[in-house]
Write an enzyme that holds these catalytic residues in place. Structure first.
Site, mmCIF file in Angstrom:
data_model
loop_
_atom_site.group_PDB
_atom_site.id
_atom_site.type_symbol
_atom_site.label_atom_id
_atom_site.label_comp_id
_atom_site.label_asym_id
_atom_site.label_seq_id
_atom_site.Cartn_x
_atom_site.Cartn_y
_atom_site.Cartn_z
ATOM 1 N N TYR A 24 0.739 -1.154 -0.039
ATOM 2 C CA TYR A 24 0.028 -0.007 -0.059
ATOM 3 C C TYR A 24 0.884 1.179 0.053
ATOM 4 O O TYR A 24 0.359 2.360 -0.216
ATOM 5 C CB TYR A 24 -0.908 -0.066 1.300
ATOM 6 C CG TYR A 24 -1.670 -1.056 1.131
ATOM 7 C CD1 TYR A 24 -2.895 -1.287 0.334
ATOM 8 C CD2 TYR A 24 -1.575 -1.968 2.256
ATOM 9 C CE1 TYR A 24 -3.731 -2.528 0.239
ATOM 10 C CE2 TYR A 24 -2.684 -3.315 2.157
ATOM 11 C CZ TYR A 24 -3.498 -3.551 1.395
ATOM 12 O OH TYR A 24 -4.393 -4.444 1.426
ATOM 13 N N HIS A 98 -9.462 0.521 -5.238
ATOM 14 C CA HIS A 98 -8.439 -0.070 -4.495
ATOM 15 C C HIS A 98 -7.159 0.206 -4.829
ATOM 16 O O HIS A 98 -6.757 0.595 -6.190
ATOM 17 C CB HIS A 98 -8.330 -1.808 -4.859
ATOM 18 C CG HIS A 98 -9.906 -2.414 -4.646
ATOM 19 N ND1 HIS A 98 -10.033 -2.687 -3.250
ATOM 20 C CD2 HIS A 98 -10.774 -2.706 -5.224
ATOM 21 C CE1 HIS A 98 -11.272 -3.241 -3.318
ATOM 22 N NE2 HIS A 98 -11.738 -3.033 -4.642
#
Length: 145
Positions: A24, A98
């Site tokens: 991430y 996402h």
């Protein structure tokens, strides 16, 4: 015409920057919110919750307050039928977002059940995908009239 956009974030996204940075990155949710506010062409509501029911309530609120909805359902993407059902209620354009490319991940993270309830899906662009989603939402709303 000014459009109101709600940007909703699911479980554990409040830990961006610390949580699995190899997937991430190190960008925090607060930084992403700042980017979104800079890119906004009208009012945005930027929220996060670790609780499924709270996110459902946020979608219900968006139904009355927002022209468009951007949601990163996070881990709920793969299992939450109630969240899926709430998304189907919202009649405006919806973008599922996402940070990672969920299709290139392990089997647990490859199939979002939310995708069939939304207008579009953006994944794999990293944290800047939020700004891309916001721009795409304005395009959808302008095309809608």
């Amino acid at each position: 015409m000014t459009h109101t956009i709600h940007i909703l974030n699911g479980p554990n996204l409040n830990k961006l920057g610390k949580r699995e940075p190899t997937i991430y990155g190190r960008t925090t949710l607060e930084t992403i919110e700042g980017w979104c506010r800079e890119a906004a062409r009208g009012p945005i509501e930027f929220r996060q919750s670790n609780h499924e029911g709270t996110l459902i309530d946020m979608i219900h609120e968006a139904e009355d307050e927002a022209d468009g909805l951007i949601i990163n359902p996070a881990g709920l993407s793969f299992q939450s039928v109630p969240l899926f059902d709430a998304l189907k209620i919202f009649e405006g354009p919806k973008i599922e977002l996402h940070i990672s490319n969920i299709h290139a991940r392990d089997a647990l993270h490859q199939h979002s059940i939310m995708s069939s309830a939304v207008t579009a899906v953006i994944c794999g662009l990293g944290p800047r995908g939020y700004v891309t989603a916001l721009g795409a939402m304005y395009d959808l709303l302008e095309a809608k009239g």
